[in-house]
Design an enzyme around this catalytic site. Sequence first.
Site, short mmCIF file in Angstrom:
data_model
loop_
_atom_site.label_atom_id
_atom_site.label_comp_id
_atom_site.label_asym_id
_atom_site.label_seq_id
_atom_site.Cartn_x
_atom_site.Cartn_y
_atom_site.Cartn_z
N LYS A 137 0.82 -1.19 0.00
CA LYS A 137 0.00 0.00 0.00
C LYS A 137 0.86 1.25 0.00
O LYS A 137 2.03 1.23 0.37
CB LYS A 137 -0.91 0.01 1.23
CG LYS A 137 -0.20 0.22 2.55
CD LYS A 137 -1.15 0.14 3.73
CE LYS A 137 -0.39 0.34 5.04
NZ LYS A 137 -1.24 0.15 6.22
N ARG A 154 -0.63 8.90 0.19
CA ARG A 154 -0.17 10.15 -0.40
C ARG A 154 0.08 11.23 0.65
O ARG A 154 0.81 12.18 0.43
CB ARG A 154 -1.19 10.66 -1.43
CG ARG A 154 -1.43 9.66 -2.57
CD ARG A 154 -2.35 10.26 -3.62
NE ARG A 154 -2.70 9.27 -4.63
CZ ARG A 154 -1.92 8.98 -5.68
NH1 ARG A 154 -0.78 9.60 -5.83
NH2 ARG A 154 -2.31 8.07 -6.55
#
Length: 346
Positions: free
Chosen positions: A218, A221
Amino acid sequence: MSNQVASQPPFPIPNPSKGGEKVFDPFGELKIFAGKASHDLALRIARYLGVELARSETILFSDGNVFVRILENVRGRDVYIVQGTEHPVNDNFMELLFWIDAFKRASATQVTAVIPYFSYAKGDKKDEPRVSIRARVCADAIEAAGADRVLTMDLHSPQIQGFFKVPVDHLLAMPVLVEHFARKAIPDLVVASPDVGFAKQAYKFAQMLNTGLVIGNKTRRDHTERAEIFEFIGSVEGKNVVIVDDFTISGGTLIEMAHACKARGAKEIYACVTHGVFAAGTAERVQKSPIKELVITDTIAQRDPSVIPSNCVIVSVAPMFAEAIGSIHRRESVSRLFQGYEGVKI
């Protein structure tokens, strides 16, 4: 006049490893206290050990100040204060420090901070400029308050044990969660880790269940809870999947991993975490996701039923904490709690 505290006479206490048989404890009286955050778990621990939960009180004044008071004698006693650091994190953490200080000032022989959920464990490194290593600051504060040892469960980063100079007993909920899924006897099962960081623990989980392992990867941001699964190692096609992780706040990582598994041909999706933190809106998101069942433990008190997903099952780790406390009190090995799991080293 000597300042040494006189040793306590032997105290009868049930020994869980001997079926609750009453034994006379040469280490004196054991006392379990509950902080405001973890009262229910502390009560279950005390009941398992066959002792009464010790009397105390916590008062939150109108200006936000926290006040704690011990309501019975702890001089020369072996004291365990059960207090997690879930929301409100800072209030609960400060309460923990005040409890430790109060016990030391009241001449307790040994004070063990039992922290079922150590929230600031997520702040374990300096991974960007000009930030605090929050877990280290918390460890220093717990030691400065006077804790003789720490008992906790599923730290986000096990190396946090090294932040402490006092002994740390690190429990894992894995045996309890494994037992839950082993009883379900789900066919064609595979264990999935949503990121490489938890892959080692997921591998042990898979070994215990005698299943295969798949690993997602994963990325985030920013500091929001939203994660994106962008890589996938292993196959889930035609398999039932149990996604494993240490905690969830928004459910984002679990849900993204569930969608990734479904897109790759998985059948039923299960998930389990030790700590169900559950921010606002998590229940609805999990209920609408492909996750059939989410299993959590009772390290965090879920006082508001509306935050708990309808497809959530809670299993108790109170017996594990109780066994660990009994072992610490009797100066026995805590690692024995993890023996007998198919030879897997936990």
